[in-house]
Design an enzyme around this catalytic site. Structure first.
Site, short mmCIF file in Angstrom:
data_model
loop_
_atom_site.label_atom_id
_atom_site.label_comp_id
_atom_site.label_asym_id
_atom_site.label_seq_id
_atom_site.Cartn_x
_atom_site.Cartn_y
_atom_site.Cartn_z
N LEU A 159 11.65 -10.69 8.38
CA LEU A 159 10.40 -8.86 9.33
C LEU A 159 9.48 -9.08 8.64
CD1 LEU A 159 13.29 -6.23 6.81
CD2 LEU A 159 13.09 -7.19 9.15
N ASP A 160 8.67 -8.55 9.03
CA ASP A 160 6.92 -8.66 8.93
C ASP A 160 6.44 -8.00 8.04
OD1 ASP A 160 7.20 -9.32 11.81
OD2 ASP A 160 6.01 -7.46 12.82
N LYS A 161 5.63 -8.70 7.74
CA LYS A 161 4.92 -8.70 5.50
C LYS A 161 5.35 -6.44 6.02
CE LYS A 161 0.70 -7.87 3.53
NZ LYS A 161 -0.68 -8.36 3.59
N THR A 163 7.02 -4.71 7.67
CA THR A 163 8.47 -3.82 7.67
C THR A 163 9.43 -3.49 6.52
OG1 THR A 163 8.87 -4.57 10.33
CG2 THR A 163 10.54 -3.64 9.94
N ARG A 269 7.87 -3.43 18.39
CA ARG A 269 6.26 -2.89 18.24
C ARG A 269 6.05 -3.48 19.89
NH1 ARG A 269 3.67 -6.38 13.33
NH2 ARG A 269 2.03 -5.16 14.05
#
Length: 349
Positions: A159-161, A163, A269
């Site tokens: 997961l993105d930082k 998110t 995104r």
């Protein structure tokens, strides 16, 4: 896979004979036709980065139809048989750190955590420690998977930082391999569920839809992903959960659920921005839609303009247990910051 004692080991067999080494067979498909070798391998082995694959190729660990290959940029054809010998798992470089974890589920094979926004998944330049991996090393100790020598022990997907939400981590090599295969398969041959809740600018006219456009690294900005015809296929299914209006009753934002059929970097995104509904708070892909905030009431506008991350939460995760085959399904409620955002948008003040 070691040759019988009376047969000499060639270069490839010597590598495969390393204690704990793993030999992987790959047969290229029509989708691989004309791709660089390292790119095609990355499609079949998503748990390994292209940089890692290139290093393995340069070390002589790849064979085509039994013959060693050292050129990772060579173009390939469909139906070619490759074997890749992965070295034994390496000790993870990150150090164990006592960082609190929200553990949703845990057994001897895997752990499911609810990651907060702001926590990086694994160490990287600029984030040497203080990551989820550091926390997992403290919690799980030496049991974490290190398959393929990748220094991201146990990590199956990311997961993105910024998110938040659910993420599964393998605790041994067998579980890692089987979970990674599920995610690489994108749920085509077995159940896999990944659903996210996102708050986006604008209100989609239709109640649901699908974004099916390929994604690749941006041609000039290395931190961005872009819609590119030559990229990797990527599919996002979305449905509208709620619509929000400004003080004049005009559509201003929406809450949507996004279900992933693929799992590319920044997929939701980029896909939502591509159809004109960038995520609220997304400084990388949503800057062109910030002017919409001027139509909000003063309190809501202040909250939206000060929202410090993309409004995205991994709310549901389902997969087959790598040991039992049981389908596991987990849900995560919106974290406090997204709850507050939802209430602010609903009030319109």
């Amino acid at each position: 896979m070691q040759a019988p004692p009376d047969e000499p080991l060639d270069e490839v067999d010597e590598i495969a004979a390393e204690e704990g080494a793993l030999r992987v067979d790959i047969i290229t498909t029509p989708e691989d036709e004309g791709l660089r070798l390292d790119r095609a391998l990355a499609r079949h082995l998503p748990e390994l980065s292209r940089t890692r694959l290139q290093a393995l190729i340069s070390e002589g660990r790849l064979a085509r139809e039994g013959e060693p290959v050292t050129n990772g940029s060579a173009k390939i054809t469909a139906g070619t048989h490759f074997t890749l010998d992965l070295p034994p798992p390496e000790a993870a470089e990150p150090v164990a750190q006592d960082i609190p974890l929200v553990i949703v589920y845990e057994d001897d094979h895997l752990i499911v955590v609810d990651k907060p926004a702001g926590l990086v998944v694994h160490p990287a330049p600029g984030n040497a420690d203080g990551t989820l991996v550091n926390a997992l090393l403290h919690h799980c100790g030496a049991s974490l998977s290190g398959i393929g020598g990748v220094r991201r022990p146990g990590i199956v997907h990311r997961l993105d930082k910024d998110t938040s939400g659910l993420l599964v981590v393998a605790k041994n090599d067998r579980a890692h391999k089987r979970l990674a295969a599920q995610f690489a398969d994108h749920g085509r041959t077995g159940p896999l569920e990944r659903a996210y809740v996102a708050f986006v600018w604008g209100t989609p006219e239709l109640p649901s839809g699908t974004v099916d456009v390929a994604l690749a690294r941006h041609s000039t900005s290395r931190e961005k992903i872009a819609v590119r015809r030559e990229g990797r296929f990527a599919i996002t299914h979305w449905s509208r959960l709620a619509a929000f209006e400004d003080e004049q009753g005009r559509p201003i934002a929406a809450m949507v659920e996004c279900q992933l059929e693929t799992g590319r970097t920044h997929q939701i995104r980029v896909h939502m921005a591509h159809i004109g509904h960038a995520l609220i708070g997304d400084a990388l892909y949503g800057s062109g839609q910030r002017t919409r905030a001027t139509r909000l009431g003063p309190q809501t506008r202040a909250m939206v303009e000060g929202f410090g991350r993309q409004a995205l939460h991994a709310a549901r995760l389902g997969f087959e247990h790598p040991a039992t085959g049981e389908f596991l399904r987990f849900e995560s409620a919106l974290p406090p910051d997204l709850e507050a955002l939802e209430q602010a948008l609903a009030s319109g003040h």
